[in-house]
Scaffold this active site. Structure first.
Site, PDB file in Angstrom:
ATOM      1  N   ASP A  55     -16.001  -0.586   0.009  1.00 24.78           N
ATOM      2  CA  ASP A  55     -15.740  -1.351   1.228  1.00 24.78           C
ATOM      3  C   ASP A  55     -16.728  -1.045   2.347  1.00 24.78           C
ATOM      4  O   ASP A  55     -17.071  -1.910   3.141  1.00 24.78           O
ATOM      5  CB  ASP A  55     -14.305  -1.110   1.717  1.00 24.78           C
ATOM      6  N   ASP A  58     -18.177   4.490   2.160  1.00 22.01           N
ATOM      7  CA  ASP A  58     -17.461   5.377   1.252  1.00 22.01           C
ATOM      8  C   ASP A  58     -17.433   4.737  -0.129  1.00 22.01           C
ATOM      9  O   ASP A  58     -18.192   3.811  -0.412  1.00 22.01           O
ATOM     10  CB  ASP A  58     -16.048   5.637   1.775  1.00 22.01           C
ATOM     11  N   TYR A 207      -6.593   0.951   5.823  1.00 16.80           N
ATOM     12  CA  TYR A 207      -6.452  -0.492   6.017  1.00 16.80           C
ATOM     13  C   TYR A 207      -4.965  -0.841   6.037  1.00 16.80           C
ATOM     14  O   TYR A 207      -4.469  -1.557   5.185  1.00 16.80           O
ATOM     15  CB  TYR A 207      -7.193  -1.267   4.921  1.00 16.80           C
ATOM     16  N   GLU A 423     -20.751   2.839  11.360  1.00 18.20           N
ATOM     17  CA  GLU A 423     -20.146   2.416  10.110  1.00 18.20           C
ATOM     18  C   GLU A 423     -20.702   1.049   9.730  1.00 18.20           C
ATOM     19  O   GLU A 423     -21.091   0.249  10.577  1.00 18.20           O
ATOM     20  CB  GLU A 423     -18.628   2.330  10.271  1.00 18.20           C
TER      21      GLU A 423
END
Length: 615
Positions: A55, A58, A207, A423
């Site tokens: 995603d 990671d 999430y 990120e």
């Protein structure tokens, strides 16, 4: 207004998804620093769950954001297919989307069973290294009738339905397969309702479903209607609208968790109902020029540099999402003033990301002026020691990734440890990619993609030996040697590494001794076997000992995992005094200080991978 090569940006933003691939990579893989990974995914539950996207930076495959990202990417093709064709990138974007939809088909193992996540987020986030050498176990988590997850089932149904539309022109049988699974998943989502993070509890910290699942039921119904033209799906979507909170928010925007803002635009276009038109325009007015309510103007927070700023975590992601909705709505409406208002807003936000900002920098890795070079991404960073700070510079360029972005004062630090600002994620890039496709449509005439892109990265030394002299006299030489696996093109594990130390025994033979008189011992050894001296060139009295770590796993995944040490000694009988290392090939250049040496060559399964052999 600034001008950029929008086709180049589109080309790069699409490539980002290739960097996120999990599973067995095809021969068409264009990134020489990415390799196969997650090949055991699903084995714990007896299914093949390989494939899909990681995603973010990671290595967890989170089902909800993956399905959302795939849906939005498919939506961008639905809206701007001609722009992709103009850029000669349609095949590229379809290939990236298919990587996700192929995975969804694998993960849908029964009509009412879907594997919603692979990997434990907590365990995964405690390790920092390339995807190809993940050392942790990767459990799979499912939803089913007994433990449902409406959000991820309905969102995946939307992704498959949207995918069926865009693939229908090029592969009708594949499109039909996607649609079959989309129908099953949507029926499952609606019949067995439940918040998915109540079942897949591991996702809660990453999430969590904050908005609930009604928005996904609306969204999934819309895409199934668009894919089938079956009124019953639109009826289901509208029925779900009645279950959504009556006070429709206008201050947020589309996200992986909340698709209502996207749904209302499509419903406005499909139904022409005033409630959807008014709600959409409230939202877009709030984000753009401002919304007048009760005599006062409400407007999204803006940075001094002009970024519509919702919140710090992924500030650019939200602006990109709102911009995409504005582009899509502006394409539909006929009111020229509103059309210009929404389109201008979307263009300004997109240009901010490309370089029209106070920092005069691009926020897209590998594009434009002063782009980010330290995105928070494990594989692109390429650490071999499980450390965020090692190496100090990323080994790989994560082309096309949109980073999180600046704070509310336009301040931004390109720092890998600042995961809030740096990120990257599949959902960050999805709508942004669509915005760039629209920019190609508006301003990309005459532009072209980069040839021979991406460039093949030159590999650094991946396997090598560092050595130092511990002792050297007329009876023996003792060497401290460290064997390294710092592979990154791609990162890979090996349990068949060895190196050879070459010596010249001319002086030994001259005194009546032979190689059989040479003892090879180790005073410190992390698992190697030491071979007797083996002849290399008899006429020159050249021999070598093989220091063989076969069976010992070396992989670039930790300080002790990526290197092994051995201290070995070559010695003659104590009273011989015939040893002279000065003419030994592998001794050349060695000192008491540890240093890399090419004269101690490294082999992987017997094939030389570093250094040089004696001539």
């Amino acid at each position: 207004m600034s001008s950029y090569n929008y086709v180049e940006v589109l080309q790069k933003s699409i490539l980002f998804y290739e960097a996120q691939r999990s599973g067995k990579l095809p021969e068409s893989n264009r990134l020489n620093w990415r390799g196969d990974s997650g090949l055991d995914d699903g084995k714990d539950v007896g299914h093949d769950l390989t494939g899909g996207w990681y995603d973010a930076g990671d290595h967890v495959k989170f089902g909800l954001p993956m399905a959302y990202s795939a849906t939005v990417l498919a939506w961008t093709v639905y809206e701007y297919r001609e722009a992709y064709e103009q850029a000669e990138l349609l095949d590229d974007i379809l290939d990236q989307i298919k990587w996700a939809t192929d995975y969804f088909l694998k993960a849908h193992t029964a009509p009412n069973e879907f594997w919603a996540q692979v990997g434990d987020g907590h365990v995964d986030h405690s390790w920092w290294g390339p995807a190809e050498v993940m050392p942790m176990s990767r459990p799979a988590f499912k939803i089913d009738e007994n433990c449902p997850g409406t959000e991820v089932a309905a969102q995946t149904a939307a992704a498959l339905a949207a995918g069926s539309i865009i693939f229908k022109q090029t592969d009708s049988s594949y499109a039909a397969e996607l649609l079959k699974h989309a129908k099953q998943l949507y029926a499952f989502a609606d019949q067995y309702r439940g918040k998915y993070t109540d079942c897949v509890t591991n996702a809660q910290s990453f999430y969590n479903s904050w908005s609930g699942y009604i928005d996904e039921l609306i969204w999934g119904g819309i895409w199934l209607y668009l894919a089938t033209n079956d009124q019953s799906y639109l009826d289901q979507a509208l029925k779900a609208v009645d279950e959504w909170p009556k006070d429709w928010d206008y201050t947020f925007t589309m996200s992986w968790d909340n698709t209502f803002f996207a749904s209302q635009i499509l419903l406005a276009r499909i139904t022409k109902e005033q409630r959807f038109i008014e709600s959409t325009e409230r939202n877009l007015d709030y984000w753009s020029t401002g919304l007048v309510r009760n005599g006062t103007t409400e407007r999204m927070t803006y940075t001094p540099g002009g970024l519509a700023w919702l919140e710090q975590w992924g500030s650019l992601r939200y602006a990109a999402n709102a911009a995409f909705l504005a582009f899509v709505y502006a394409d539909w409406i006929t009111d020229q003033e509103k059309k210009d208002q929404y389109q201008s807003f979307a263009i300004r936000q997109t240009h901010y990301m490309l370089g029209d900002n106070p920092q005069k920098r691009s926020y897209v890795v590998g594009f434009g002026q002063n782009p980010p070079v330290h995105p928070h991404h494990r594989t692109a960073h390429g650490s071999w020691s499980n450390q965020l700070t090692n190496p100090s510079k990323h080994r790989h360029t994560l082309y096309g990734a949109l980073v999180g972005g600046p704070d509310v004062q336009d301040q931004y630090a390109d720092d890998i440890s600042d995961y809030v600002s740096n990120e990257v994620a599949t959902d960050y890039n999805a709508a942004f990619t669509g915005n760039i496709a629209k920019m190609v449509q508006l301003f990309g005439k005459g532009q072209s993609k980069l040839p021979n892109f991406p460039p093949q990265e030159p590999a650094e030394d991946e396997f090598y030996v560092e050595a130092a002299v511990v002792r050297n006299d007329t009876t023996a030489t003792e060497i401290k040697a460290i064997l390294y696996n710092r592979s990154g093109w791609p990162a890979r594990s090996s349990k068949a590494l060895s190196f050879r130390y070459y010596v010249n025994l001319s002086e030994v033979f001259a005194k009546g001794y032979t190689e059989k008189h040479i003892q090879i011992t180790a005073s410190y050894n992390e698992g190697a076997s030491l071979s007797p001296l083996t002849v290399y060139d008899a006429s020159s009295h050249l021999y070598f000992t093989e220091i063989d770590f076969t069976g010992v796993v070396l992989f670039p995944g930790g300080e002790s995992e990526h290197k092994k040490e051995v201290q070995f000694r070559l010695s003659v009988p104590n009273d011989a005094n015939v040893w002279d290392a000065s003419n030994d090939y592998s001794f050349q250049g060695l000192t008491s200080n540890i240093q890399k040496t090419t004269k101690i060559p490294v082999f992987d399964r017997g094939v030389i991978v570093f250094g040089s052999l004696p001539s």
